[in-house]
Enzyme design. Structure first.
Site, PDB file in Angstrom:
ATOM      1  CE1 TYR A  18      -3.459   2.754   0.651  1.00 32.87           C
ATOM      2  CE2 TYR A  18      -2.187   3.268   2.622  1.00 32.87           C
ATOM      3  CZ  TYR A  18      -3.183   3.596   1.722  1.00 32.87           C
ATOM      4  OH  TYR A  18      -3.887   4.763   1.873  1.00 32.87           O
ATOM      5  CD  GLU A  40      -8.123   7.224   5.172  1.00 35.45           C
ATOM      6  OE1 GLU A  40      -8.168   7.154   6.417  1.00 35.45           O
ATOM      7  OE2 GLU A  40      -7.094   6.969   4.526  1.00 35.45           O
ATOM      8  CD1 TRP A  48      -3.921   2.092   5.827  1.00 31.76           C
ATOM      9  CD2 TRP A  48      -6.044   2.757   5.958  1.00 31.76           C
ATOM     10  NE1 TRP A  48      -4.402   2.230   4.534  1.00 31.76           N
ATOM     11  CE2 TRP A  48      -5.704   2.637   4.598  1.00 31.76           C
ATOM     12  CE3 TRP A  48      -7.334   3.158   6.275  1.00 31.76           C
ATOM     13  CZ2 TRP A  48      -6.595   2.898   3.568  1.00 31.76           C
ATOM     14  CZ3 TRP A  48      -8.225   3.420   5.244  1.00 31.76           C
ATOM     15  CH2 TRP A  48      -7.855   3.294   3.916  1.00 31.76           C
TER      16      TRP A  48
END
Length: 187
Positions: A18, A40, A48
């Protein structure tokens, strides 16, 4: 030769991928901006990596983040999302995803694209930060404060300034790769 990366991605292969391929790359395509915005908002209060690990299941559950479809979700679809063990099953966040899709469409109607709206806050150019260490990177700033306030005014939910700053980092409106990171000059 070992590539130096931002320390937050650690050694997790998913985080590294990522970081190396997506985080901080300027995004101007509305569907992908919507995907990041929704992810988000679901991340609020969670890590995350939790969201990244569920990303593919989110894509399937939310019709590949087709905001036109999501804006029309009915009670049956909402209930099925609440039962979907592959995603974060939070009533308020699922409701917010539907409401945010509707607000996203309204912004597109006003500005032509959500991208045009969003990038106008930075005069269409990423903010190039020159952070030396992770402790210099803010959790929010005046830009995220401004965008968060405007999004809320437009009917978006779960778009506090910290969530929006993370979104801005992810979609490349701000380059928060440390200067020592091999990705910093590429953005």
């Amino acid at each position: 030769m070992v590539k130096e990366r931002c320390s937050w991605c650690g050694n997790d292969p998913l985080y590294i991928e990522y970081h190396d391929a997506e985080w901080g790359v300027p995004v101007r395509e509305d569907r992908l901006l919507f995907e990041f915005l929704i992810l988000e908002t679901f991340q609020a209060g969670l890590s995350w990596i939790t969201i990244l690990r569920k990303r593919e299941k989110f894509r399937v559950a939310f019709d590949h983040f087709d905001y036109l479809k999501i804006a029309r979700y009915d009670q049956d679809k909402y209930e099925s999302l609440l039962q979907n063990e592959g995603i974060v099953r939070n009533r308020l966040k699922i409701q917010a995803a539907i409401q945010n899709a509707q607000a996203f469409i309204r912004v597109r109607e006003e500005f032509g694209t959500f991208s045009s709206y969003l990038w106008s806050f930075v005069d269409d150019q990423p903010v190039e930060n020159k952070w030396q260490s992770p402790d210099q990177v803010p959790a929010h700033n005046s830009l995220s404060d401004q965008i968060s306030k405007d999004l809320k005014k437009r009917g978006f939910k779960f778009v506090g300034t910290t969530v929006i700053y993370a979104f801005l980092q992810a979609v490349g409106l701000v380059n928060d790769h440390l200067v020592s990171c091999f990705r910093h000059p590429e953005q």
